[in-house]
Design an enzyme around this catalytic site. Structure first.
Site, PDB file in Angstrom:
ATOM      1  N   GLN A  44      -8.115  -1.975  -1.151  1.00 56.97           N
ATOM      2  CA  GLN A  44      -9.167  -2.999  -1.135  1.00 56.97           C
ATOM      3  C   GLN A  44     -10.171  -2.736  -0.016  1.00 56.97           C
ATOM      4  OE1 GLN A  44      -7.309  -6.899  -1.256  1.00 56.97           O
ATOM      5  NE2 GLN A  44      -7.120  -6.701  -3.472  1.00 56.97           N
ATOM      6  N   ALA A  83     -10.795   0.319   3.231  1.00 55.25           N
ATOM      7  CA  ALA A  83     -10.297   1.592   3.751  1.00 55.25           C
ATOM      8  C   ALA A  83      -9.384   1.383   4.952  1.00 55.25           C
ATOM      9  CB  ALA A  83     -11.464   2.508   4.125  1.00 55.25           C
ATOM     10  N   ASP A  84      -9.567   0.267   5.658  1.00 55.34           N
ATOM     11  CA  ASP A  84      -8.720  -0.031   6.824  1.00 55.34           C
ATOM     12  C   ASP A  84      -7.233  -0.048   6.458  1.00 55.34           C
ATOM     13  OD1 ASP A  84     -10.979  -1.608   8.794  1.00 55.34           O
ATOM     14  OD2 ASP A  84     -11.343  -1.590   6.655  1.00 55.34           O
ATOM     15  N   GLU A  98       0.816  -1.219   0.000  1.00 51.07           N
ATOM     16  CA  GLU A  98       0.000   0.000   0.000  1.00 51.07           C
ATOM     17  C   GLU A  98       0.847   1.264   0.000  1.00 51.07           C
ATOM     18  OE1 GLU A  98      -0.511  -2.597   1.990  1.00 51.07           O
ATOM     19  OE2 GLU A  98      -2.343  -3.394   1.075  1.00 51.07           O
ATOM     20  N   HIS A 103     -11.470  -4.890   9.184  1.00 50.16           N
ATOM     21  CA  HIS A 103     -12.076  -4.784   7.849  1.00 50.16           C
ATOM     22  C   HIS A 103     -13.440  -4.098   7.925  1.00 50.16           C
ATOM     23  CE1 HIS A 103      -9.013  -7.750   6.856  1.00 50.16           C
ATOM     24  NE2 HIS A 103      -9.304  -7.636   5.570  1.00 50.16           N
TER      25      HIS A 103
HETATM   26  C1  LIG Z   1      -2.447  -4.488   4.332  1.00 49.34           C
HETATM   27  C2  LIG Z   1      -3.409  -5.331   3.603  1.00 49.34           C
HETATM   28  N1  LIG Z   1      -3.516  -5.216   2.265  1.00 49.34           N
HETATM   29  C3  LIG Z   1      -4.393  -5.968   1.577  1.00 49.34           C
HETATM   30  C4  LIG Z   1      -5.189  -6.863   2.231  1.00 49.34           C
HETATM   31  C5  LIG Z   1      -6.218  -7.664   1.457  1.00 49.34           C
HETATM   32  N2  LIG Z   1      -5.780  -9.038   1.349  1.00 49.34           N
HETATM   33  C6  LIG Z   1      -6.167  -9.953   2.262  1.00 49.34           C
HETATM   34  S1  LIG Z   1      -5.432 -11.402   2.028  1.00 49.34           S
HETATM   35  C7  LIG Z   1      -4.615 -10.853   0.660  1.00 49.34           C
HETATM   36  C8  LIG Z   1      -3.695 -11.764  -0.051  1.00 49.34           C
HETATM   37  C9  LIG Z   1      -2.633 -12.235   0.869  1.00 49.34           C
HETATM   38  O1  LIG Z   1      -1.764 -13.084   0.218  1.00 49.34           O
HETATM   39  P1  LIG Z   1      -0.683 -13.880   1.050  1.00 49.34           P
HETATM   40  O2  LIG Z   1       0.002 -12.959   1.993  1.00 49.34           O
HETATM   41  O3  LIG Z   1       0.158 -14.617   0.096  1.00 49.34           O
HETATM   42  O4  LIG Z   1      -1.538 -14.886   1.957  1.00 49.34           O
HETATM   43  P2  LIG Z   1      -2.596 -15.993   1.490  1.00 49.34           P
HETATM   44  O5  LIG Z   1      -3.897 -15.318   1.310  1.00 49.34           O
HETATM   45  O6  LIG Z   1      -2.096 -16.635   0.266  1.00 49.34           O
HETATM   46  O7  LIG Z   1      -2.678 -16.929   2.659  1.00 49.34           O
HETATM   47  C10 LIG Z   1      -4.926  -9.524   0.423  1.00 49.34           C
HETATM   48  C11 LIG Z   1      -4.398  -8.735  -0.694  1.00 49.34           C
HETATM   49  C12 LIG Z   1      -5.062  -6.952   3.633  1.00 49.34           C
HETATM   50  N3  LIG Z   1      -5.822  -7.782   4.369  1.00 49.34           N
HETATM   51  N4  LIG Z   1      -4.171  -6.201   4.281  1.00 49.34           N
END
Ligand SMILES: Cc1ncc(C[n+]2csc(CCOP(=O)(O)OP(=O)(O)O)c2C)c(N)n1
Lengths: 330, 344
Positions: free
Chosen positions: B92, B94-95, B70, B138
């Protein structure tokens, strides 16, 4: 029965120890089976409208949580992610307390306030899971720092996905852990995708382990579908952390067998790729080390445990609305 | 609302936002999109499907799938904007804006001023807010953090017509604009949460914009002024319906822009009704409702016939259990009861 919490010594040798070893191999299988069947039930209950909210599930990655937590002691800590169900069960949160939390019940491990993305329980050494990607990677350094300053021989393990390694937090946490020689094990579950995004699209370095080198942190790549491989690497890393040698990063190559979250049809993956990984199902890999009869008995035991957990969750009281206001400050 | 001669069709907010971005990208080559999971083939088109189809038209060069970074998303938007591009950046949830507070608050908001007016930062940051049973990390409505920052503009559309028009204005604006939308209002599925209101709206097929800084009178009345955004706006409208059946006429205002606030619209209404209730899903303490209340108290004290009331989410993190979430978020009944008490 949870997987035996034996120390990070090698497998016991000698004749009498062999029975011991067989029981332990079964315990590892049971730990993974519990997670798999838990997730299957949860998915069904979610579709049936019994479980509210959203879900990020752990099917396919069971060998990582179980292999790591089998090495850890109850007084060691873990941090977890938006995908915490497997970590929680492996670290010792009961199926009852986890299920009740997903139901939003007062008897849940977070009293209904955490929900699916924040499972955890300090009494078993698990911080409420952090649903901010990379969030655990800095907080774990504080756990390690407290352990180091207090001269305890505890360790803290941090679970995170390969996607998290593109957050600044991953890099800051890793470097700080390295220079302070913190008693930390960084467990990367590289399941190839962060949500829909394949890792090769967002990193020119294919292996996360490579990144650890830049910070002087030793790293291993292991087969994340084989619980014994994960366990062996963790045992080494934990032993090293306990003696003050600092952090290790373990990259577990794994795969999630479900969508990223409940509504994901996985159209960004190919059927062939999914089939390839399904053939390496951690339950198959490790199941080959057990007798069929033993597996059937474990299935029956797990089924009973989950029947009980669901019954417990269903019959538990909802929190009272006023409880929403409690617990903001200490 | 659009005039009757204008050709329109009914769109959801998600569809309206998608059109706004596509049209602006066609109109101006400097406009591009960046964020997580926005353009992967077979993926989600952003966390809530707003960008579905855009990558097919504009390609990966202008629909940029970023790493989960981010700080880089926001920083890249700032840098590109400084050189005259018009980035639309996506969070994705706002948090996750807290991951890039520095880029937004220390850079985007201040570069123009710090440069003695020589630079501008024409970027947009879109971010979905709202409690939706996803728990503490979230479900936040963090608009107020940004309302506080000189140099940022903050908008919060609640229907498809205004969402499309104000997003276009935001993209064309020479300042950093944060666009907050509510997760439950994107599609028609959020209808129940919005008190049964139809969440689609008539949207013109031709190009139009909605100005930043102008409030909308959603319903006129003479007894009480209700100011609300997002789901709380629909709950305020539902409360106004109920109250009307008891002879109480509420004026309902959607501020649409939270900074710069359309004070005149709110002052004018309060001068007529003498009573003000502000409803928002952000928590109470330090929420933007406090700012509205303070300004009205400053300017309209002589007109007030009752103390100003704020109805907000209770000062706690969002709990996961539905019964707890329901207990902390403003509901229709609370609005109705508060208005009746005021008129008591
Ligand atoms: C700081 C942040 N950015 C984006 C998200 C949204 N998000 C949740 S899970 C995810 C993918 C995470 O991928 P990874 O770290 O490889 O873990 P996996 O889901 O494969 O277990 C995203 C983009 C979030 N929760 N927190």
């Amino acid at each position: 029965m949870t997987p035996s919490k034996r120390a990070e010594a090698d497998l016991p040798g000698g004749a009498s120890a062999q029975a011991d070893t067989a029981a332990w191999v079964e315990a590892l299988y049971r730990g993974m089976l519990l997670i798999r069947r838990f997730e299957e039930r949860v998915y069904r209950l979610f579709l049936e409208g019994e479980i509210p909210g959203t879900l990020h599930q752990y099917h396919g990655q069971e060998a990582v949580a179980v292999g790591v937590c089998d090495v850890l002691r109850p007084d060691d800590w873990i941090t977890s992610t938006h995908r915490p169900h497997g970590h929680a069960l492996a670290k010792g949160v009961s199926a009852r307390a986890a299920m009740a939390e997903l139901y939003g019940k007062r008897t849940g491990c977070c009293a209904g306030k955490g929900g699916s993305m924040h499972l955890g329980d300090p009494s078993v050494g698990m911080l409420p899971a952090i649903a901010i990607v990379g969030g655990g990677n800095t907080v774990v350094t504080g756990l390690g720092l407290a352990m180091k300053l207090r001269k305890s021989d505890q360790v803290a393990a941090c679970f995170f996905g390969e996607g998290a390694t593109n957050e600044g937090a991953f890099h800051e946490g890793l470097n700080f852990a390295a220079v302070e020689r913190l008693p930390i094990v960084l467990v990367c579950e590289n399941n190839l995708y962060g949500a829909s995004t394949p890792y090769h699209r967002v990193s020119l370095v294919p292996d996360v382990a490579e990144r650890a080198k830049a910070y002087g942190v030793p790293a291993r790549i292991v087969d994340g579908m084989d619980v014994l491989a994960v366990r062996a690497a963790t045992a080494e890393a934990v032993a090293s952390a306990r003696t003050g040698a600092g952090p290790t990063l373990i990259e577990c190559k794994t795969y999630r067998f479900t969508g990223h979250s409940r509504s994901d049809a996985c159209d960004y993956r190919t059927d062939d790729e999914e089939a390839e990984w399904a053939a390496r199902d951690p339950l198959l890999v490790h199941g080959a080390r057990l007798e069929q009869e033993a597996i059937e008995q474990l299935e029956a035991g797990v089924r009973a445990e989950l029947d009980d957990a669901v019954e417990f969750a269903r019959s538990s009281p909802l929190p009272e609305p006023h409880e929403a206001l409690d617990g903001v400050y200490a | 609302m659009p005039e009757t001669t204008v050709e329109t069709r009914r769109l959801t907010i998600a569809e309206a936002l998608r059109e706004a971005i596509a049209e602006e990208m066609r109109r101006d080559e400097d406009v591009f999109l960046l964020g997580e999971d926005v353009g992967v083939e077979g993926g989600f088109g952003g966390a809530f499907g707003v960008y579905l189809g855009l990558v097919e038209e504009f390609g990966h060069e202008r629909i940029i799938d970023t790493p989960i970074s981010e700080k880089a998303i926001a920083g890249a938007a700032v840098g590109a904007a400084v050189l005259g591009m018009r980035p639309v950046a996506d969070m994705q949830y706002a948090d996750f804006l807290f991951e890039c507070m520095d880029e937004l608050v220390n850079q985007a908001a201040k570069l123009r001023y710090m440069s003695g007016g020589k630079l501008s930062v024409p970027m947009v940051m879109r971010a979905p807010v709202g409690t939706t049973l996803r728990g503490a990390q979230h479900g936040q409505c963090p608009e107020s953090y940004f309302v506080h920052v000189p140099g940022l503009k903050v908008v919060a559309p609640s229907d498809a017509y205004h969402a499309k028009g104000i997003l276009k204005s935001a993209i064309r604006d020479d300042n950093p604009v944060l666009v907050f939308e509510h997760k439950l209002l994107y599609g028609s599925k959020g209808r129940e949460a919005a008190g049964g209101f139809d969440l689609t709206a008539e949207v013109p097929t031709d190009d139009y914009t909605v100005p930043i800084g102008k409030a909308i009178i959603k319903r006129s009345g003479i007894d009480v002024t209700l100011v609300a955004t997002h789901v709380s706006l629909y709950r305020a409208l539902a409360a106004a319906d109920q109250l009307a059946s008891e002879g109480i006429e509420c004026e309902v205002i959607d501020p649409l822009t939270l900074n710069p606030l359309d004070e005149q619209a709110i002052f004018g209404s309060v001068q007529k009704t003498g009573r003000l209730v502000i409803v928002h899903e952000d928590t109470l303490t330090g929420g933007w409702g406090a700012e509205v209340a303070a300004r009205v108290a400053d300017d309209c004290l002589a007109y007030l016939e009752a103390p100003i009331k704020r109805i907000a989410t209770r000062d706690v993190p969002a709990p996961a259990a539905p019964v707890l979430e329901q207990a902390i978020v403003p509901q229709v009944e609370t609005i109705v009861a508060t208005v009746k008490e005021m008129l008591g």
